[in-house]
Scaffold this motif. Structure first.
Motif, PDB file in Angstrom:
ATOM      1  N   VAL A 206     -17.244  39.566  19.063  1.00 50.60           N
ATOM      2  CA  VAL A 206     -16.397  40.449  19.857  1.00 50.60           C
ATOM      3  C   VAL A 206     -15.289  40.937  18.933  1.00 50.60           C
ATOM      4  O   VAL A 206     -14.547  40.136  18.354  1.00 50.60           O
ATOM      5  CB  VAL A 206     -15.799  39.726  21.081  1.00 50.60           C
ATOM      6  N   ALA A 207     -15.173  42.245  18.782  1.00 49.70           N
ATOM      7  CA  ALA A 207     -14.146  42.817  17.913  1.00 49.70           C
ATOM      8  C   ALA A 207     -12.812  42.926  18.618  1.00 49.70           C
ATOM      9  O   ALA A 207     -11.751  42.716  18.018  1.00 49.70           O
ATOM     10  CB  ALA A 207     -14.582  44.194  17.425  1.00 49.70           C
ATOM     11  N   CYS A 208     -12.850  43.274  19.905  1.00 50.03           N
ATOM     12  CA  CYS A 208     -11.625  43.452  20.680  1.00 50.03           C
ATOM     13  C   CYS A 208     -11.993  43.362  22.153  1.00 50.03           C
ATOM     14  O   CYS A 208     -13.147  43.576  22.531  1.00 50.03           O
ATOM     15  CB  CYS A 208     -10.951  44.794  20.369  1.00 50.03           C
ATOM     16  N   ALA A 209     -11.004  43.041  22.976  1.00 44.35           N
ATOM     17  CA  ALA A 209     -11.274  42.879  24.398  1.00 44.35           C
ATOM     18  C   ALA A 209     -10.018  43.172  25.203  1.00 44.35           C
ATOM     19  O   ALA A 209      -8.886  42.999  24.728  1.00 44.35           O
ATOM     20  CB  ALA A 209     -11.770  41.464  24.698  1.00 44.35           C
ATOM     21  N   SER A 210     -10.236  43.604  26.424  1.00 41.85           N
ATOM     22  CA  SER A 210      -9.183  43.870  27.391  1.00 41.85           C
ATOM     23  C   SER A 210      -9.616  43.262  28.716  1.00 41.85           C
ATOM     24  O   SER A 210     -10.715  42.706  28.820  1.00 41.85           O
ATOM     25  CB  SER A 210      -8.975  45.380  27.544  1.00 41.85           C
ATOM     26  N   PRO A 211      -8.806  43.370  29.761  1.00 37.88           N
ATOM     27  CA  PRO A 211      -9.275  42.903  31.075  1.00 37.88           C
ATOM     28  C   PRO A 211     -10.489  43.672  31.582  1.00 37.88           C
ATOM     29  O   PRO A 211     -11.156  43.223  32.516  1.00 37.88           O
ATOM     30  CB  PRO A 211      -8.066  43.138  31.975  1.00 37.88           C
ATOM     31  N   TYR A 212     -10.797  44.823  30.958  1.00 38.54           N
ATOM     32  CA  TYR A 212     -11.854  45.694  31.455  1.00 38.54           C
ATOM     33  C   TYR A 212     -13.137  45.623  30.648  1.00 38.54           C
ATOM     34  O   TYR A 212     -14.226  45.873  31.182  1.00 38.54           O
ATOM     35  CB  TYR A 212     -11.366  47.145  31.470  1.00 38.54           C
ATOM     36  N   ALA A 213     -13.036  45.356  29.356  1.00 36.73           N
ATOM     37  CA  ALA A 213     -14.215  45.466  28.495  1.00 36.73           C
ATOM     38  C   ALA A 213     -14.034  44.651  27.228  1.00 36.73           C
ATOM     39  O   ALA A 213     -12.914  44.299  26.837  1.00 36.73           O
ATOM     40  CB  ALA A 213     -14.465  46.928  28.131  1.00 36.73           C
ATOM     41  N   ALA A 214     -15.169  44.361  26.584  1.00 38.10           N
ATOM     42  CA  ALA A 214     -15.185  43.733  25.263  1.00 38.10           C
ATOM     43  C   ALA A 214     -16.124  44.530  24.385  1.00 38.10           C
ATOM     44  O   ALA A 214     -17.229  44.886  24.802  1.00 38.10           O
ATOM     45  CB  ALA A 214     -15.643  42.282  25.352  1.00 38.10           C
ATOM     46  N   GLN A 215     -15.690  44.809  23.168  1.00 35.39           N
ATOM     47  CA  GLN A 215     -16.503  45.589  22.238  1.00 35.39           C
ATOM     48  C   GLN A 215     -17.143  44.660  21.213  1.00 35.39           C
ATOM     49  O   GLN A 215     -16.465  43.856  20.569  1.00 35.39           O
ATOM     50  CB  GLN A 215     -15.649  46.638  21.526  1.00 35.39           C
ATOM     51  N   ILE A 216     -18.469  44.784  21.069  1.00 33.23           N
ATOM     52  CA  ILE A 216     -19.231  43.943  20.146  1.00 33.23           C
ATOM     53  C   ILE A 216     -19.319  44.605  18.780  1.00 33.23           C
ATOM     54  O   ILE A 216     -19.444  45.832  18.676  1.00 33.23           O
ATOM     55  CB  ILE A 216     -20.652  43.703  20.695  1.00 33.23           C
ATOM     56  N   GLN A 217     -19.274  43.801  17.741  1.00 35.77           N
ATOM     57  CA  GLN A 217     -19.454  44.272  16.374  1.00 35.77           C
ATOM     58  C   GLN A 217     -20.326  43.263  15.621  1.00 35.77           C
ATOM     59  O   GLN A 217     -20.584  42.167  16.090  1.00 35.77           O
ATOM     60  CB  GLN A 217     -18.114  44.392  15.650  1.00 35.77           C
ATOM     61  N   GLY A 218     -20.745  43.648  14.434  1.00 38.87           N
ATOM     62  CA  GLY A 218     -21.346  42.703  13.497  1.00 38.87           C
ATOM     63  C   GLY A 218     -22.670  42.117  13.920  1.00 38.87           C
ATOM     64  O   GLY A 218     -23.017  40.999  13.511  1.00 38.87           O
ATOM     65  N   VAL A 219     -23.455  42.854  14.701  1.00 36.74           N
ATOM     66  CA  VAL A 219     -24.762  42.350  15.104  1.00 36.74           C
ATOM     67  C   VAL A 219     -25.675  42.345  13.877  1.00 36.74           C
ATOM     68  O   VAL A 219     -25.841  43.366  13.211  1.00 36.74           O
ATOM     69  CB  VAL A 219     -25.361  43.220  16.227  1.00 36.74           C
ATOM     70  N   TRP A 220     -26.279  41.202  13.591  1.00 35.77           N
ATOM     71  CA  TRP A 220     -27.045  41.089  12.336  1.00 35.77           C
ATOM     72  C   TRP A 220     -28.110  40.024  12.435  1.00 35.77           C
ATOM     73  O   TRP A 220     -27.896  38.947  13.012  1.00 35.77           O
ATOM     74  CB  TRP A 220     -26.099  40.747  11.191  1.00 35.77           C
ATOM     75  N   VAL A 221     -29.269  40.332  11.869  1.00 34.69           N
ATOM     76  CA  VAL A 221     -30.385  39.410  11.701  1.00 34.69           C
ATOM     77  C   VAL A 221     -30.797  39.480  10.239  1.00 34.69           C
ATOM     78  O   VAL A 221     -30.876  40.587   9.670  1.00 34.69           O
ATOM     79  CB  VAL A 221     -31.566  39.795  12.623  1.00 34.69           C
ATOM     80  N   PRO A 222     -31.067  38.364   9.568  1.00 35.31           N
ATOM     81  CA  PRO A 222     -31.506  38.429   8.169  1.00 35.31           C
ATOM     82  C   PRO A 222     -32.747  39.309   8.024  1.00 35.31           C
ATOM     83  O   PRO A 222     -33.618  39.316   8.907  1.00 35.31           O
ATOM     84  CB  PRO A 222     -31.822  36.971   7.827  1.00 35.31           C
ATOM     85  N   PRO A 223     -32.839  40.072   6.952  1.00 35.85           N
ATOM     86  CA  PRO A 223     -33.957  41.004   6.791  1.00 35.85           C
ATOM     87  C   PRO A 223     -35.333  40.378   6.972  1.00 35.85           C
ATOM     88  O   PRO A 223     -36.235  40.999   7.552  1.00 35.85           O
ATOM     89  CB  PRO A 223     -33.762  41.537   5.363  1.00 35.85           C
ATOM     90  N   ASP A 224     -35.511  39.148   6.516  1.00 37.83           N
ATOM     91  CA  ASP A 224     -36.836  38.530   6.604  1.00 37.83           C
ATOM     92  C   ASP A 224     -37.178  38.011   8.000  1.00 37.83           C
ATOM     93  O   ASP A 224     -38.303  37.581   8.236  1.00 37.83           O
ATOM     94  CB  ASP A 224     -36.969  37.393   5.584  1.00 37.83           C
ATOM     95  N   ARG A 225     -36.201  38.096   8.947  1.00 31.32           N
ATOM     96  CA  ARG A 225     -36.463  37.649  10.313  1.00 31.32           C
ATOM     97  C   ARG A 225     -36.431  38.815  11.310  1.00 31.32           C
ATOM     98  O   ARG A 225     -36.500  38.586  12.515  1.00 31.32           O
ATOM     99  CB  ARG A 225     -35.438  36.579  10.736  1.00 31.32           C
ATOM    100  N   ARG A 226     -36.316  40.012  10.811  1.00 31.89           N
ATOM    101  CA  ARG A 226     -36.286  41.168  11.704  1.00 31.89           C
ATOM    102  C   ARG A 226     -37.682  41.461  12.248  1.00 31.89           C
ATOM    103  O   ARG A 226     -38.676  41.154  11.628  1.00 31.89           O
ATOM    104  CB  ARG A 226     -35.707  42.386  10.967  1.00 31.89           C
TER     105      ARG A 226
END
Length: 281
Positions: A206-226
């Motif tokens: 979670v990069a940032c959040a408020s009472p209304y929403a949370a913004q996701i960042q940094g979603v990642w899977v190693p290349p060999d497991r994609r």
């Protein structure tokens, strides 16, 4: 007192209520600005920069975060042109311009002649939201990370950042600062991952959040497991955890050309609600 003929001035603590009313006009799209305001009280020493506000007849009608990022808030094309004029008076101090597409486009057009060639521009980034239960099954192995995970988590964060941005966060001596950021998110309970036999195979924050929403960042899977569905099940799990414990709506924005990621988010149930753009220096 207004400092320009356009009715633009830096905001401060007395403006917080008015600013939060402004961000509440589109609280999910504006989650970054809302979060920054609530955590800094709009005090410049905590912002690490300024929050500019534009007023009409004494009413705050638009704003612009000016720190490491230049982020327009509820800005029309006219507002964005005005913020660009003000930005030209101080030179470029930001590393990115990011936010709703049209406002970013106008801001960039206004400063491009003076700020030099950007390192990269990304114009058509879908902004996605999920406000209900995920459509995909959640991965039960996804959990919050702890300090014991740092030796696996930190290299994954560096790899994700480098792949996404095109430059390592450690470049130019930034390792300590970036490690502190990774640790900060972990300590807040905003860092999530799945491990297989001790190896990290999915992560998101979670990069940032408020009472209304949370913004996701940094979603990642190693290349060999994609290609195994780890991102789909992982994001479903993150969305469940975030909606239950942090904020009712989960949002993110993704590069238009990243077809696998867009397909994964759609499978989880995210829907496009806006278009973002990013100009990187």
């Amino acid at each position: 007192m207004l400092t320009t003929r356009h009715g633009v001035r830096p905001l401060g603590a007395p403006d917080l209520d008015a600013f939060l009313r402004l961000t509440a006009q589109d609280p999910v799209v504006n989650v970054f600005a809302d979060y920054r305001a609530r955590t800094t009280n709009l005090e410049p020493r905590w912002l690490g920069g300024e929050m500019w506000g534009r007023f009409e007849d004494g009413e705050l009608v638009a704003a612009c975060h000016v720190g490491a990022n230049l982020v327009p808030v509820q800005a029309s094309a006219d507002d964005a042109r005005t913020f660009a004029e003000r930005a030209l008076t101080r030179g470029r101090t930001v590393s990115t311009i990011v936010g709703p597409h049209e406002a970013v486009r106008v801001l960039w057009n206004g400063v491009a002649g003076s700020w030099g060639r950007p390192r990269e521009t990304r114009w058509g980034q879908p902004h996605l939201e999920l406000s209900e239960a995920p459509l995909a099954a959640a991965d039960p192995a996804v959990r919050r990370t702890t300090r014991q995970d740092l030796d696996e988590l930190y290299p994954a964060c560096v790899a994700m950042y480098t792949e996404e941005v095109g430059i390592s966060p450690e470049y130019g001596g930034g390792a300590d600062l970036y490690r502190a950021r990774v640790t900060q998110l972990m300590n807040r309970g905003w860092s999530f991952a799945r491990f297989d036999a001790g190896r990290l195979v999915f992560k998101a924050e979670v990069a940032c959040a408020s009472p209304y929403a949370a913004q996701i960042q940094g979603v990642w899977v190693p290349p060999d497991r994609r290609g195994e569905g780890l991102a789909i099940a992982g994001m479903a799990a993150v969305a469940e955890l975030v909606r239950r414990e942090i904020a009712p709506v989960v949002s993110l924005y993704v590069n238009e050309w990243n077809t696998p990621a867009r397909r994964a988010y759609a499978t989880v149930g995210f829907r496009e609600t806006a278009r973002f753009s990013t100009v990187m220096f």
